[in-house]
Design an enzyme around this catalytic site. Structure first.
Site, PDB file in Angstrom:
ATOM      1  CB  CYS A  62      -0.898   0.037   1.237  1.00  0.00           C
ATOM      2  SG  CYS A  62      -2.398  -0.929   1.089  1.00  0.00           S
ATOM      3  CG  HIS A  63       1.557   3.733  -3.235  1.00  0.00           C
ATOM      4  ND1 HIS A  63       1.000   2.689  -3.935  1.00  0.00           N
ATOM      5  CD2 HIS A  63       2.718   4.039  -3.870  1.00  0.00           C
ATOM      6  CE1 HIS A  63       1.780   2.380  -4.955  1.00  0.00           C
ATOM      7  NE2 HIS A  63       2.833   3.181  -4.941  1.00  0.00           N
ATOM      8  CG  MET A  97      -5.724  -2.253  -0.737  1.00  0.00           C
ATOM      9  SD  MET A  97      -6.667  -3.789  -0.602  1.00  0.00           S
ATOM     10  CE  MET A  97      -6.028  -4.452   0.933  1.00  0.00           C
ATOM     11  CD  GLU A  98      -5.228   3.106   1.674  1.00  0.00           C
ATOM     12  OE1 GLU A  98      -3.992   3.089   1.581  1.00  0.00           O
ATOM     13  OE2 GLU A  98      -5.980   2.767   0.725  1.00  0.00           O
ATOM     14  CG  ASP A 112     -10.121  -6.520  22.334  1.00  0.00           C
ATOM     15  OD1 ASP A 112      -9.615  -7.545  22.831  1.00  0.00           O
ATOM     16  OD2 ASP A 112      -9.960  -5.376  22.814  1.00  0.00           O
TER      17      ASP A 112
END
Length: 319
Positions: A62-63, A97-98, A112
């Site tokens: 990823c950039h 992707m982010e 969690d």
């Protein structure tokens, strides 16, 4: 890591979703704000925002992106929590992707904070819902094949003392965009010859696009902008500005280019630099975006705009 140096900045938007299934009792505890670790939704929101900004640290290829907006929405269903993340950025590569990373981390954060209460929980899916802003969004149908001409303007190339490299780059790019090359010519840096050539393409051959290369600098024989100005009827200043701006980010000499762009009738004439690198960078800035102009010339409208609107409560909502 993929090289994105040649890309231009556009508004990129991506929306991703993750689903965490849980028991009805767990969902009700969230509604009643009775989770021992506290309300999980705002914590998951912060986790999503941080994950969006840190995606390049988690996913190797990823950039790093200058993230401009992260919106996080939660929907509490009877047996599931749906997380929807929208990310916006003005940059050269997409943000899917982010968005996917942020949605995943939000779901993991919820897991969690709830795991002590519910052993039946499961993250059942993470998916990309939509993305916009890439080159494919600008490849709009024109209706028919465009016809173009390539004009190499150079005394040396015309005299045969220098090889033509820039013109071939233009021809290759036009072919890649399925634009027919009606003519390819090499002429000297003579103002009258340039004017006659451009006028013929517009008035006689009725071409859609004429791309010239060469003669845009500051030497005594650089006459292309003046000859073009004498031919065009409507200047399109944004094209020349964009070419110089795109080039200036790559070389400080781009500001010395005086190239113009404009219309003569229905023919769009664009001056490109003479150097091979200058032409390549200019073509990267032009295509496919300039093709939308031909749709407008033929009476077509602009594409409909779909804006992802953030929720009023800072991007977080729950029933």
């Amino acid at each position: 890591m993929r090289d994105i140096t040649d890309k231009i900045r556009t508004l990129r938007i991506a929306t991703a979703q993750a689903v965490l299934t849980a028991s009805p009792e767990t969902i009700q505890l969230i509604r009643d704000n009775r989770i021992p670790k506290g309300d999980p939704l705002p914590v998951a929101k912060v986790a999503a925002v941080q994950a969006a900004k840190d995606a390049s640290r988690i996913i190797p290829y990823c950039h790093p992106l200058p993230v401009d907006y992260v919106g996080v929405d939660f929907e509490l269903l009877e047996t599931a929590i749906t997380v929807t993340v929208t990310i916006k950025v003005l940059y050269k590569t997409g943000v899917e992707m982010e968005a996917l990373t942020a949605a995943s981390v939000a779901a993991l954060t919820l897991y969690d904070m709830l795991k002590m209460l519910d052993e039946t929980m499961e993250i059942t899916g993470v998916k990309l819902l939509r993305k916009t802003g890439g080159k494919s969004d600008f490849r709009q149908g024109i209706g028919r094949q465009l016809k173009a001409a390539v004009v190499v303007i150079s005394d040396s190339v015309s005299a045969g003392t220098k090889n033509d490299l820039s013109g071939q780059l233009i021809a290759d790019r036009l072919k890649a965009h399925e634009i027919a090359i009606a003519d390819y010519t090499v002429i000297p840096d003579d103002p009258e010859t340039i004017k006659t050539t451009l006028t013929n393409y517009a008035d006689t051959q009725n071409l859609d696009l004429v791309l010239t290369t060469g003669g845009t600098g500051m030497s005594p024989r650089d006459n292309t902008p003046e000859a073009t100005a004498a031919v065009i009827e409507k200047i399109v200043p944004g094209i020349g500005e964009m070419l110089r701006d795109h080039g200036q980010e790559r070389t400080p000499y781009s500001m010395l280019s005086r190239g113009l762009a404009g219309l003569r009738g229905q023919t769009l004439i664009i001056n490109l630099p003479g150097s091979k690198n200058g032409v390549r960078e200019s073509l990267d800035a032009l295509f496919p975006y300039v093709l939308h102009g031909f749709k407008i010339l033929r009476g077509g409208g602009h594409p409909s705009e779909q804006e992802d609107k953030p929720t009023a409560a800072g991007g977080v909502s729950s029933p």
